[in-house]
Write an enzyme that holds these catalytic residues in place. Structure first.
Site, PDB file in Angstrom:
ATOM      1  CG  LEU A  52       3.719   2.513   4.782  1.00  0.00           C
ATOM      2  CD1 LEU A  52       4.014   2.567   6.269  1.00  0.00           C
ATOM      3  CD2 LEU A  52       3.795   1.081   4.272  1.00  0.00           C
ATOM      4  N   PRO A  53      -0.227   3.151   2.627  1.00  0.00           N
ATOM      5  CG  PRO A  53      -1.350   1.239   1.883  1.00  0.00           C
ATOM      6  CD  PRO A  53      -0.142   1.678   2.671  1.00  0.00           C
TER       7      PRO A  53
ATOM      8  CE  LYS B 252      -1.088  13.997  -2.119  1.00  0.00           C
ATOM      9  NZ  LYS B 252      -0.859  13.929  -3.551  1.00  0.00           N
TER      10      LYS B 252
ATOM     11  CE  LYS C 183      -5.085   8.209   1.369  1.00  0.00           C
ATOM     12  NZ  LYS C 183      -3.663   7.913   1.487  1.00  0.00           N
TER      13      LYS C 183
HETATM   14  P1  NAD Z   1       0.083   1.011  -2.678  1.00  0.00           P
HETATM   15  O1  NAD Z   1      -1.095   0.418  -1.999  1.00  0.00           O
HETATM   16  O2  NAD Z   1       0.346   0.722  -4.113  1.00  0.00           O
HETATM   17  O3  NAD Z   1       1.433   0.618  -1.869  1.00  0.00           O
HETATM   18  C1  NAD Z   1       1.510   0.527  -0.486  1.00  0.00           C
HETATM   19  C2  NAD Z   1       2.546  -0.538  -0.127  1.00  0.00           C
HETATM   20  O4  NAD Z   1       2.660  -0.565   1.314  1.00  0.00           O
HETATM   21  C3  NAD Z   1       2.151  -1.956  -0.555  1.00  0.00           C
HETATM   22  O5  NAD Z   1       3.231  -2.563  -1.244  1.00  0.00           O
HETATM   23  C4  NAD Z   1       1.861  -2.680   0.776  1.00  0.00           C
HETATM   24  O6  NAD Z   1       2.183  -4.063   0.735  1.00  0.00           O
HETATM   25  C5  NAD Z   1       2.774  -1.924   1.719  1.00  0.00           C
HETATM   26  N1  NAD Z   1       2.402  -2.008   3.134  1.00  0.00           N
HETATM   27  C6  NAD Z   1       1.174  -1.859   3.692  1.00  0.00           C
HETATM   28  N2  NAD Z   1       1.279  -1.931   5.032  1.00  0.00           N
HETATM   29  C7  NAD Z   1       2.582  -2.105   5.319  1.00  0.00           C
HETATM   30  C8  NAD Z   1       3.321  -2.225   6.549  1.00  0.00           C
HETATM   31  N3  NAD Z   1       2.735  -2.163   7.746  1.00  0.00           N
HETATM   32  N4  NAD Z   1       4.661  -2.384   6.472  1.00  0.00           N
HETATM   33  C9  NAD Z   1       5.287  -2.442   5.257  1.00  0.00           C
HETATM   34  N5  NAD Z   1       4.652  -2.332   4.075  1.00  0.00           N
HETATM   35  C10 NAD Z   1       3.307  -2.161   4.119  1.00  0.00           C
HETATM   36  O7  NAD Z   1      -0.046   2.600  -2.440  1.00  0.00           O
HETATM   37  P2  NAD Z   1       0.613   3.777  -3.322  1.00  0.00           P
HETATM   38  O8  NAD Z   1      -0.242   4.086  -4.492  1.00  0.00           O
HETATM   39  O9  NAD Z   1       2.058   3.493  -3.499  1.00  0.00           O
HETATM   40  O10 NAD Z   1       0.397   5.011  -2.321  1.00  0.00           O
HETATM   41  C11 NAD Z   1       1.149   5.146  -1.129  1.00  0.00           C
HETATM   42  C12 NAD Z   1       0.804   6.486  -0.496  1.00  0.00           C
HETATM   43  O11 NAD Z   1       1.120   7.550  -1.415  1.00  0.00           O
HETATM   44  C13 NAD Z   1      -0.688   6.661  -0.163  1.00  0.00           C
HETATM   45  O12 NAD Z   1      -0.813   7.325   1.069  1.00  0.00           O
HETATM   46  C14 NAD Z   1      -1.229   7.506  -1.311  1.00  0.00           C
HETATM   47  O13 NAD Z   1      -2.344   8.287  -0.938  1.00  0.00           O
HETATM   48  C15 NAD Z   1      -0.016   8.374  -1.619  1.00  0.00           C
HETATM   49  N6  NAD Z   1       0.027   8.857  -3.019  1.00  0.00           N
HETATM   50  C16 NAD Z   1      -0.282   8.020  -4.054  1.00  0.00           C
HETATM   51  C17 NAD Z   1      -0.241   8.501  -5.351  1.00  0.00           C
HETATM   52  C18 NAD Z   1      -0.589   7.597  -6.532  1.00  0.00           C
HETATM   53  O14 NAD Z   1      -0.780   8.121  -7.644  1.00  0.00           O
HETATM   54  N7  NAD Z   1      -0.639   6.275  -6.340  1.00  0.00           N
HETATM   55  C19 NAD Z   1       0.122   9.832  -5.604  1.00  0.00           C
HETATM   56  C20 NAD Z   1       0.485  10.648  -4.542  1.00  0.00           C
HETATM   57  C21 NAD Z   1       0.420  10.146  -3.229  1.00  0.00           C
END
Ligand code: NAD
Length: 313
Positions: free
Chosen positions: A82-83, A188, A263
């Protein structure tokens, strides 16, 4: 102390089979990670507040749950992706949240990048339910998520980690136990802070060379056979046209968004403030990325910082 004591109480009793895996948060990362679990033959239940991404996973062979609570009731291992802090806290402790449906001994792994303190708070709430918690943030980005080559940095009880490892191996190639709950997040945040600093450094020096009359591509090639070489200069250069497949060659689309880097730098800043640790370069990197956000670059890859220096008059 209380936290460590509670952790010791939850040592696993031998090997467990995970017949039902739950996955919450099917965004840029979670969508591919969940699909890799299906490909490796895991029985998967998914939940996301966005129904269209749930439908996509149902088409791929998963079962959709109508709430995190429902998913939790039928899973013996749950991964959340999750974000932010607030999303994770809400998903675990909110009404119809995961902990409402938690089974005794279910293992929850949060792979989101959040504050280590938040991971520790959620772990305490999880232990109260008789379940177990690991923090397991990842590096490798969307490509690593798609290819199943993520690195997992895992914090929590070592026996619980050993039980969960096989499931994480469906999504990653390097699974590292970092210590107690929260230590995965510490690893991380420290890595991403260095990544931001090195990306800013490469951008700054190549732009200086350019302004002084040296071809940026020549400068980059010198860096890459000299002591200034790093991942940001060699594998992921911010200068367009050097490597076709990286975001800088595609108008900084895709990759790792500036908003996510900002973030992570904010999380590192809070952790440093709490522990009274000096992070002068990390703080400056945070401010530079906040400026990029205010200039409307939040959706662009974090290597867009090169353009910031280039356009600076
Ligand atoms: P994203 O915003 O693409 O996906 C998050 C998903 O969570 C969305 O589909 C949203 O609808 C869902 N969501 C939000 N609140 C929710 C809830 N209460 N219950 C159920 N679903 C819910 O984010 P992402 O890019 O997949 O990143 C997710 C995490 O991974 C973040 O913490 C980010 O920092 C970390 N991360 C991302 C990357 C990257 O390259 N994107 C790399 C490493 C780590």
């Amino acid at each position: 102390m209380v936290f460590r004591f509670l952790q010791r109480l939850t040592v696993m009793n031998g090997y467990r089979n995970f017949s039902n895996v739950g996955f919450v948060g099917l965004g840029n990362m979670g969508n591919s990670m969940a699909k890799n679990l299906l490909k490796k033959g895991h029985k998967l239940t998914v939940y996301d507040t966005n129904k269209s991404v749930v439908m996509n996973l149902i088409e791929a062979g998963a079962r959709g749950a109508s709430s995190a609570e429902e998913l939790s009731k039928e899973s013996n291992i749950v991964i959340t992706m999750l974000p932010t802090n607030d999303h994770v806290w809400d998903s675990y402790t909110g009404e119809k949240g995961l902990l409402r449906g938690a089974q005794k001994n279910t293992i929850f792994i949060d792979s989101s990048t959040i504050d280590p303190l938040m991971s520790q708070k959620i772990s305490i709430e999880t232990l109260k339910k008789g379940a177990k918690f690991l923090d397991g943030p990842v590096s490798g980005g969307v490509v690593g998520a798609r290819d199943g080559t993520l690195t997992f940095m895992v914090g929590g009880n070592e026996d619980v980690y050993k039980c969960a490892k096989s499931v994480l191996e469906a999504m990653g190639t390097r699974i590292v136990h970092c210590g107690d709950v929260g230590m995965g997040q510490v690893a991380k945040l420290c890595n991403n802070m260095l990544l931001a600093i090195s990306m800013i450094g490469v951008s700054e020096v190549v732009n200086l060379a350019d302004r002084l009359g040296l071809d940026p591509k020549v400068m980059l090639s010198i860096l890459n056979t000299s002591t200034g070489r790093c991942w940001s200069s060699e594998i992921y250069p911010p200068i367009p046209g050097v490597i076709d497949t990286v975001p800088s060659s595609n108008n900084y689309q895709g990759g790792f968004m500036t908003s996510l880097m900002t973030k992570d730098l904010g999380l590192a800043q809070s952790a440093a403030t709490r522990s009274n640790t000096a992070i002068p370069l990390g703080s400056l990197a945070h401010q530079i990325y906040r400026i990029l956000m205010s200039h409307g670059h939040e959706q662009k890859d974090f290597s867009v910082v090169y353009q910031y220096f280039k356009n600076f008059k």
